[in-house]
Write a protein that holds these residues in place. Sequence first.
Motif, PDB file in Angstrom:
ATOM      1  N   GLU A  24     -20.403  -4.776   1.023  1.00  0.00           N
ATOM      2  CA  GLU A  24     -19.858  -3.580   1.657  1.00  0.00           C
ATOM      3  C   GLU A  24     -18.698  -3.096   0.807  1.00  0.00           C
ATOM      4  O   GLU A  24     -17.892  -3.904   0.329  1.00  0.00           O
ATOM      5  CB  GLU A  24     -19.376  -3.886   3.076  1.00  0.00           C
ATOM      6  N   ARG A  25     -18.631  -1.771   0.601  1.00  0.00           N
ATOM      7  CA  ARG A  25     -17.529  -1.216  -0.176  1.00  0.00           C
ATOM      8  C   ARG A  25     -16.384  -0.866   0.757  1.00  0.00           C
ATOM      9  O   ARG A  25     -16.566  -0.206   1.771  1.00  0.00           O
ATOM     10  CB  ARG A  25     -17.946   0.022  -0.951  1.00  0.00           C
ATOM     11  N   ASN A  26     -15.216  -1.348   0.391  1.00  0.00           N
ATOM     12  CA  ASN A  26     -13.984  -1.001   1.090  1.00  0.00           C
ATOM     13  C   ASN A  26     -13.173  -0.108   0.174  1.00  0.00           C
ATOM     14  O   ASN A  26     -13.073  -0.381  -1.030  1.00  0.00           O
ATOM     15  CB  ASN A  26     -13.157  -2.256   1.397  1.00  0.00           C
ATOM     16  N   ASP A  27     -12.612   0.957   0.718  1.00  0.00           N
ATOM     17  CA  ASP A  27     -11.684   1.780  -0.043  1.00  0.00           C
ATOM     18  C   ASP A  27     -10.279   1.424   0.396  1.00  0.00           C
ATOM     19  O   ASP A  27      -9.984   1.357   1.589  1.00  0.00           O
ATOM     20  CB  ASP A  27     -11.938   3.268   0.187  1.00  0.00           C
ATOM     21  N   VAL A  28      -9.445   1.180  -0.600  1.00  0.00           N
ATOM     22  CA  VAL A  28      -8.046   0.850  -0.360  1.00  0.00           C
ATOM     23  C   VAL A  28      -7.219   1.895  -1.092  1.00  0.00           C
ATOM     24  O   VAL A  28      -7.428   2.121  -2.288  1.00  0.00           O
ATOM     25  CB  VAL A  28      -7.693  -0.561  -0.881  1.00  0.00           C
ATOM     26  N   ARG A  29      -6.331   2.541  -0.366  1.00  0.00           N
ATOM     27  CA  ARG A  29      -5.454   3.533  -0.994  1.00  0.00           C
ATOM     28  C   ARG A  29      -4.030   3.009  -0.975  1.00  0.00           C
ATOM     29  O   ARG A  29      -3.535   2.568   0.062  1.00  0.00           O
ATOM     30  CB  ARG A  29      -5.556   4.872  -0.270  1.00  0.00           C
ATOM     31  N   ILE A  30      -3.412   3.085  -2.147  1.00  0.00           N
ATOM     32  CA  ILE A  30      -2.097   2.508  -2.354  1.00  0.00           C
ATOM     33  C   ILE A  30      -1.150   3.604  -2.842  1.00  0.00           C
ATOM     34  O   ILE A  30      -1.432   4.270  -3.847  1.00  0.00           O
ATOM     35  CB  ILE A  30      -2.165   1.354  -3.387  1.00  0.00           C
ATOM     36  N   ARG A  31      -0.063   3.772  -2.109  1.00  0.00           N
ATOM     37  CA  ARG A  31       0.911   4.804  -2.463  1.00  0.00           C
ATOM     38  C   ARG A  31       1.484   4.514  -3.845  1.00  0.00           C
ATOM     39  O   ARG A  31       1.970   3.415  -4.116  1.00  0.00           O
ATOM     40  CB  ARG A  31       2.016   4.860  -1.408  1.00  0.00           C
ATOM     41  N   LEU A  32       1.408   5.509  -4.714  1.00  0.00           N
ATOM     42  CA  LEU A  32       1.840   5.380  -6.099  1.00  0.00           C
ATOM     43  C   LEU A  32       3.328   5.053  -6.200  1.00  0.00           C
ATOM     44  O   LEU A  32       3.729   4.218  -7.009  1.00  0.00           O
ATOM     45  CB  LEU A  32       1.533   6.688  -6.839  1.00  0.00           C
ATOM     46  N   ALA A  33       4.130   5.680  -5.382  1.00  0.00           N
ATOM     47  CA  ALA A  33       5.584   5.523  -5.493  1.00  0.00           C
ATOM     48  C   ALA A  33       6.083   4.177  -4.999  1.00  0.00           C
ATOM     49  O   ALA A  33       7.059   3.649  -5.516  1.00  0.00           O
ATOM     50  CB  ALA A  33       6.280   6.651  -4.734  1.00  0.00           C
ATOM     51  N   SER A  89       0.037  15.677  -2.345  1.00  0.00           N
ATOM     52  CA  SER A  89       1.473  15.719  -2.076  1.00  0.00           C
ATOM     53  C   SER A  89       2.069  14.309  -2.079  1.00  0.00           C
ATOM     54  O   SER A  89       3.237  14.122  -2.379  1.00  0.00           O
ATOM     55  CB  SER A  89       1.751  16.414  -0.749  1.00  0.00           C
ATOM     56  N   ASP A  90       1.250  13.316  -1.760  1.00  0.00           N
ATOM     57  CA  ASP A  90       1.653  11.915  -1.792  1.00  0.00           C
ATOM     58  C   ASP A  90       0.606  11.159  -2.606  1.00  0.00           C
ATOM     59  O   ASP A  90      -0.354  10.629  -2.050  1.00  0.00           O
ATOM     60  CB  ASP A  90       1.748  11.363  -0.364  1.00  0.00           C
ATOM     61  N   PRO A  91       0.738  11.106  -3.946  1.00  0.00           N
ATOM     62  CA  PRO A  91      -0.297  10.499  -4.796  1.00  0.00           C
ATOM     63  C   PRO A  91      -0.576   9.037  -4.449  1.00  0.00           C
ATOM     64  O   PRO A  91       0.340   8.287  -4.110  1.00  0.00           O
ATOM     65  CB  PRO A  91       0.284  10.618  -6.207  1.00  0.00           C
ATOM     66  N   VAL A  92      -1.848   8.668  -4.534  1.00  0.00           N
ATOM     67  CA  VAL A  92      -2.273   7.296  -4.251  1.00  0.00           C
ATOM     68  C   VAL A  92      -3.277   6.845  -5.301  1.00  0.00           C
ATOM     69  O   VAL A  92      -3.957   7.654  -5.918  1.00  0.00           O
ATOM     70  CB  VAL A  92      -2.913   7.158  -2.847  1.00  0.00           C
TER      71      VAL A  92
END
Length: 138
Positions: free
Chosen positions: A43-52, A30-33
């Motif tokens: 170490e792996r970091n996950d970063v999620r960035i709002r597409l809009a 509903s809120d693409p990232v």
Amino acid sequence: STITLPQSIDVAMTGRTDGAPIRAALLLASDPVWEVGVVQQLERNDVRIRLASGDVVFNAPVGPANAPCADSIPLADALAIAAQRANGDAIAVVADDDVACAFEIQVLSGTTLWEVKVAKDGRVLEHELSDEYGGGED
């Protein structure tokens, strides 16, 4: 307006003096990232960035990771090579499972999804229709 995959990698790397992006993909919801995996001090970091908007909505360590391949071209360069080769926009990238240190990049060109495999030195190893989202194998 939305941010592109290469722009999302720039956002994920903001403020990081060490580390390297190793994977990225568009997560549709509903809120693409954009989800960008960054290796920092093994170490792996996950970063999620709002597409809009380009806002970071998640940034956390998720587990151990291998060191990025030495002497590889930057991920941003591999994305540009793949996008140019398939005449489209890169929407996902992972480490290739067949060739050490190669990038497997999904490129959307119109309504066609291509898979472009880019070697660590920037050579295009493969350019073919993608089977990534169809469930098939090469």
